[in-house]
Write an enzyme that holds these catalytic residues in place. Structure first.
Site, PDB file in Angstrom:
ATOM      1  CG  ASP A 371      -2.135  -1.130   0.949  1.00  0.00           C
ATOM      2  OD1 ASP A 371      -2.313  -1.337  -0.219  1.00  0.00           O
ATOM      3  OD2 ASP A 371      -2.532  -1.406   1.917  1.00  0.00           O
ATOM      4  CG  HIS A 491      -6.875  -1.512  -1.580  1.00  0.00           C
ATOM      5  ND1 HIS A 491      -5.798  -1.699  -0.753  1.00  0.00           N
ATOM      6  CD2 HIS A 491      -7.263  -0.125  -1.348  1.00  0.00           C
ATOM      7  CE1 HIS A 491      -5.733  -0.694   0.156  1.00  0.00           C
ATOM      8  NE2 HIS A 491      -6.450   0.242  -0.020  1.00  0.00           N
ATOM      9  CG  ASP A 493      -4.617  -5.586  -3.574  1.00  0.00           C
ATOM     10  OD1 ASP A 493      -5.815  -5.234  -2.940  1.00  0.00           O
ATOM     11  OD2 ASP A 493      -3.635  -5.499  -3.077  1.00  0.00           O
ATOM     12  CB  CYS A 667      -2.246  -6.290   1.391  1.00  0.00           C
ATOM     13  SG  CYS A 667      -3.964  -6.617   0.666  1.00  0.00           S
TER      14      CYS A 667
END
Ligand SMILES: *[C@@H]1O[C@H](CO)[C@@H](O)[C@H](O)[C@H]1NC(C)=O
Length: 685
Positions: A371, A491, A493, A667
């Site tokens: 991030d 997000h 992802d 992440c």
């Protein structure tokens, strides 16, 4: 070049002019004629070419002046030098004016000429070498047939004793610093010195002074010194003319990336300035040409008689898709992820790349390596290096990129909003890039950037404008905005990733899919495994016994996941269209979500799509699915989808260290990858 300039003759006077080879002086013979003249003749020396132009017809004037032409208001002389002079005023053109009875000229007008060659040169054909006088060096064009030179933002840091990027100062730290810059050569050829008052000036427009810096290599033979000659607060630089055949070497660095309001192009000009007085009359000292330095501030500037222009484009920041080979995997060490680190380490050694662990001291408890930063690169024909984009999100990892990544040949750039609030959507788990695609007849050889936003109609969270503007302005990976605000964390992802197909220039898009999970669970139920138990060996506090039957009979969950599937499908449709994908290119990975109190979704069991991709090796969050015949049926299912493609699945337990805090393997990691072999300037954006 063929640039024309008007020269005014005066009868009875001798004019001295400098003529740049390749340009023409256009002379009005009629205006300079004495009242009773009716014809004229022209004499000139060898290195001069004179044409008589009348009514669109042109005729070469012989050097000896043997021919007379009628005087006519529409007749002009076009004069050019065919080679540079060896001495000032070594060439001459004389116009003789004749009256009614011909014979002897009744008056004369003369021009003394000094020829000089000037060209400002760059690597406009993008082969890494500065060529001589490329005809299109002033016009930057994209594509394989395009031309125009490239600049790198000098955003790495060669100097270990500063915290700043190289482009933040006006010094050259080392040879390595110089290698990041583009070479520019000013070539001149002519007499030992220019006639008095003439000067050559290198300059940039005011609008470019915060975008480009130029250094001059002084005295290349003894104790080289690099002098900062153009850049912030330095709009022009008087170049010393050295005579003969000279090459002055300059080094150019970019200071800023393309962005909103800056298309990435910078212009550098060199001009030859002429003193005000072209004619030397004995009318007192004010008519004498004076150097530029004296004229500044006195209101009588010199006039440029020749300008040569070069244009550079500042190389865009480019992201690297999962299909590119990994170089280095970054991960944080925090108090509770020892086992996770060990598993990542095993994966990394299989994939044969490096691994960098960010210490607890550095990360201050922030484990979300994905991030905080995004790895990319910049590339020019002469050089390229990786560049990390620092997100506006500032957790414990805030200083990591500057302190531990920025360095020699590792650049840094960041964008932070001044006023806008930073949200979870500003984290770079929400910034991904697809592999190369062709969509709607358009090629994207470097892929397309994916960012998550809110639904077009809702006033939800959205990635901050400064970052979006930056990404769009890079042009070569045309961004696609997806809808990720339906997720708690929000997000991209969390629902999409890409995997290479080893050995082929192909990839598959993987998407999280509740409907794939329900389908699988119903099959298992039908096969008589309804009482198979999930979450076995799951670390943490959940001790409830969860079976396939229980999941399938939970109506609330069914409904929530129908909604989630719709959100994902909305993105799926955009991705299919914008990436030019067909159903066969997409693999649905089973996933389930649950809603938080705000009605946003989070993963129910570790979300497998949130994986790390290291070439053929995939590090997938261990899903802890129903155990059937001593095997997790989710793992087994995913392997059956991916292993036939030549991929290797490794399931990594991230439950206590990441999943419980709303993140997964992806992440918690970040991958610096090799740059694409495709040269970005060959894109047609
Ligand atoms: C540089 O020269 C070009 C033409 O060659 C001109 O269009 C441009 O305005 C010049 N730049 C500056 C700052 O004068």
């Amino acid at each position: 070049m063929g640039r024309d300039r008007t020269l005014r003759l005066q009868f009875g006077n001798r004019i001295e002019v400098v003529c740049v080879v390749g340009t023409r002086l256009c002379t009005d013979v009629y205006g300079a004629a004495p009242a009773d003249a009716v014809t004229f003749a022209v004499k000139h020396s060898d290195d001069v070419e004179v044409e008589i132009i009348s009514d669109g017809q042109s005729e070469h004037a012989p050097a000896n002046g043997g021919k007379q032409w009628p005087l006519d208001p529409k007749t002009t002389l076009s004069i050019q030098m065919t080679r540079p002079s060896t001495e000032a005023n070594d060439n001459k053109v004389t116009v003789g004016y004749y009256g009614e009875n011909g014979g002897h000229p009744i008056d004369q007008a003369g021009v003394f000429l000094t020829g000089i060659e000037i060209s400002l040169d760059v690597d406009a054909d993008r082969d890494g070498v500065v060529e001589k006088n490329h005809p299109k060096k002033a016009v930057w064009t994209w594509g394989p047939d395009g031309q125009g030179a490239v600049l790198l933002v000098n955003c790495d840091k060669e100097n270990p004793y500063t915290g700043k990027e190289d482009c933040q100062d006006d010094k050259v730290f080392s040879k390595d610093d110089l290698e990041d810059m583009s070479r520019m050569i000013l070539r001149t050829k002519g007499p030992d010195r220019l006639p008095p008052g003439y000067e050559m000036v290198l300059y940039i427009p005011l609008s470019d002074c915060d975008k480009v810096g130029v250094f001059y290599l002084q005295n290349p033979f003894f104790g080289q010194r690099y002098i900062h000659v153009l850049g912030p607060r330095k709009l022009f630089h008087v170049v010393k003319y050295t005579g003969g055949s000279a090459e002055m070497e300059f080094f150019v660095e970019g200071l800023r990336f393309p962005d909103a309001g800056f298309d990435g192009l910078v212009t550098i000009n060199v001009s030859l300035l002429e003193p005000v007085a072209e004619v030397r009359l004995d009318r007192g000292p004010e008519a004498c040409p004076r150097p530029l330095s004296e004229l500044h501030g006195q209101g009588i500037p010199q006039t440029p008689i020749f300008t040569d222009t070069v244009v550079f484009r500042i190389a865009p920041w480019i992201m690297t898709p999962n299909t590119l080979a990994p170089v280095n995997v970054f991960v944080c060490s925090v108090k509770d992820n020892y086992l996770f680190l060990k598993e990542i380490k095993n994966l990394v050694s299989k994939a044969n790349c490096k691994m960098s662990v960010c210490s607890r001291y550095m990360n201050r408890g922030d484990r979300w390596m994905q991030d905080e930063i995004e790895f990319g690169y910049i590339h020019a024909p002469h050089k390229g290096f990786p560049v990390v984009l620092d997100s506006p999100r500032n957790g414990g990892l805030e200083d990591f990129a500057v302190k531990e990544i920025l360095g020699p040949d590792f650049g840094y750039v960041s964008r932070e909003p001044l006023f806008e609030e930073v949200t979870s959507l500003d984290s770079f788990g929400n910034l991904e890039v697809s592999p190369p695609v062709t969509a709607n007849g358009k090629e994207y050889p470097l892929g397309r950037i994916l960012i998550g936003s809110s639904f077009p109609l809702s006033a939800g969270r959205r990635m901050t404008k400064v970052v979006r503007d930056f990404l769009y302005a890079q042009k070569v990976q045309s961004p696609i905005e997806l809808y990720s605000d339906w997720l708690t964390v929000g997000h991209v992802d969390e629902f999409v990733t890409f995997v290479p197909i080893p050995g082929k220039k192909q990839f598959r898009m993987l998407m999280a899919s509740p409907s794939a999970c329900y389908k699988l669970f119903r099959e298992k139920q039908k096969e008589g495994h309804g009482e198979a138990v999930m979450f076995k060996g799951y670390t943490g506090t959940d001790t409830k016994r969860v079976t396939v039957n229980k999941v399938l009979s939970n109506e609330v969950m069914v409904q929530e996941n129908q909604y989630v599937q719709r959100c994902i499908d909305w993105n799926r449709d955009i991705l299919k269209k914008e990436l030019g994908l067909a159903e066969k290119d997409i693999i649905d990975l089973p996933a389930l979500f649950k809603m938080d109190k705000q009605g946003k979704a989070m993963a129910y069991f570790p979300n497998m799509v949130n994986m790390i991709v290291l070439s053929r090796d995939l590090g997938i969050p261990k899903p802890f699915g129903p155990i059937i015949e001593a095997e997790c049926c989710l793992e087994q299912h995913v392997c059956s989808l991916l292993e036939p493609l030549g991929l290797t699945c490794t399931f990594i337990d991230d439950v206590s260290s990441y999943h419980k805090q709303l993140g997964e393997v992806h992440c918690g990691t970040n991958v610096h990858r090799k740059p694409s072999a495709f040269k970005w300037w060959n894109v047609t954006p």
